[in-house]
Enzyme design. Sequence first.
Site, PDB file in Angstrom:
ATOM      1  N   SER A   1       0.865  -1.178   0.000  1.00  0.00           N
ATOM      2  CA  SER A   1       0.000   0.000   0.000  1.00  0.00           C
ATOM      3  C   SER A   1       0.895   1.219   0.000  1.00  0.00           C
ATOM      4  O   SER A   1       2.081   1.150   0.370  1.00  0.00           O
ATOM      5  CB  SER A   1      -0.884   0.002   1.258  1.00  0.00           C
ATOM      6  OG  SER A   1      -1.480   1.253   1.476  1.00  0.00           O
TER       7      SER A   1
ATOM      8  N   TYR B   1      -1.740  -0.657  10.337  1.00  0.00           N
ATOM      9  CA  TYR B   1      -1.758  -0.821   8.883  1.00  0.00           C
ATOM     10  C   TYR B   1      -0.440  -0.353   8.268  1.00  0.00           C
ATOM     11  O   TYR B   1       0.151  -1.038   7.418  1.00  0.00           O
ATOM     12  CB  TYR B   1      -2.929  -0.048   8.289  1.00  0.00           C
ATOM     13  CG  TYR B   1      -3.265  -0.432   6.873  1.00  0.00           C
ATOM     14  CD1 TYR B   1      -3.893  -1.652   6.600  1.00  0.00           C
ATOM     15  CD2 TYR B   1      -2.979   0.415   5.804  1.00  0.00           C
ATOM     16  CE1 TYR B   1      -4.219  -2.008   5.297  1.00  0.00           C
ATOM     17  CE2 TYR B   1      -3.301   0.058   4.498  1.00  0.00           C
ATOM     18  CZ  TYR B   1      -3.922  -1.142   4.256  1.00  0.00           C
ATOM     19  OH  TYR B   1      -4.234  -1.504   2.957  1.00  0.00           O
TER      20      TYR B   1
END
Length: 259
Positions: free
Chosen positions: A125, A138
């Site tokens: 990501s 995350y």
Amino acid sequence: MSRVLVTGAASGLGAALVAKFVAEGHQVLSTDVAEEGEGTTYLKLDVRRAEDWDAAVTWCEQNWGGLDILVNNAGIATGGRIDVETLDEWDRVVDINLMGVVRGCRAFTPLFKRQRSGHIVNTASAAGLVHPPMMSSYNTVKAGVVALSETLSHELHPYGVTVSVVCPSFFRTNLADSIRGADSAMGATARQLIEKSPRSADDIATAVLAGIKKKQFLIIPDRPAAMAWRTKRFARPLYNRQMRKIAERARQRAETTNG
């Protein structure tokens, strides 16, 4: 024509990648946690279970005689303030988003070494490259995927194995459905960013396949992610100011809500 295995293939980016590979004439094994899948050849694979990975390697060897491209794509969305998100939530996202990729790489590396060929594609990501506040878990797991991918790009190079890591920003997908946890305010913000993005999973998949064909290591498939990464690298004071503004707005919202 390549032999391709995609995890997390039932929806979102995984499904979009499968469709792109199939459209280009590749053989594709779609995998996910459901018992059965639709469309292409399907195998149940829970990335948390080493035995499922062993079964996937066996399937590829018995049915295809090997594998050309492994796409470690399965993952969940998570996040929250460090003092709100629970340690159980940390354990869950580490097990799926980071260790799921580790297990996949470990499972197929011996096969790729024997073949003296193969391409590992790990979905990370933009959060693996830039680290906004209120996203500790995350950011951490996605940065770990980037670090793992870089390590393997060097480690496996002598065996003819290439590695790519995919780092998109927010795009429209059902990933928001996986958001759960104690920090509901941050979860709601993440859901809004995902659902209101102008980019679709199909847009990202198109860019990813282009990067795979070029054997790019770092695939940044959209402009916002690329701009954030360049800002961090070449204009660090500006990047820091942007991150601190996000944190300050979050502090104000939290104090207003709790006040």
